[in-house]
Design a protein around this motif. Structure first.
Motif: not given
Length: 103
Positions: A62-90
């Protein structure tokens, strides 16, 4: 926006009280799912997703798919929960990125 260690720590602390908005389940990862995540993160900048026990993909996939196909960064992974961040364009949707930039 490339994040430094202190900025990641700040974002993790802000995400602590959040509940996951999206789930990855037995349907796996699709382009439509990623589009929905991108739309939500454009409005919020920071969100959590949950990888369910019955998911056909592993957390690392999931991490690889998100980071390879978008500009979203995975900030943290705890267990099965991922924290995602991306600076808003607006500019009006930016809140976390403005605070993180001050750090």
């Amino acid at each position: 926006m490339k994040l430094k260690g202190k900025q990641k720590r700040y974002l993790r602390s802000q995400a602590h009280g959040m509940r996951p908005l999206f789930q990855v389940g037995k349907e796996g990862l699709t382009a439509n799912w990623l589009k929905q995540v991108e739309d939500a993160i454009e409005k919020r900048e920071l969100l959590k997703i949950n990888v369910l026990q019955n998911a056909i993909v592993e957390d690392e996939e999931v991490i690889e798919y998100i980071e390879d196909n978008s500009q979203i960064q995975v900030v943290q992974k705890i267990g099965h929960v991922l924290v995602l961040f991306k600076q808003a364009d607006k500019r009006e949707n930016r809140s976390y990125s403005l605070e993180a930039a001050k750090i």
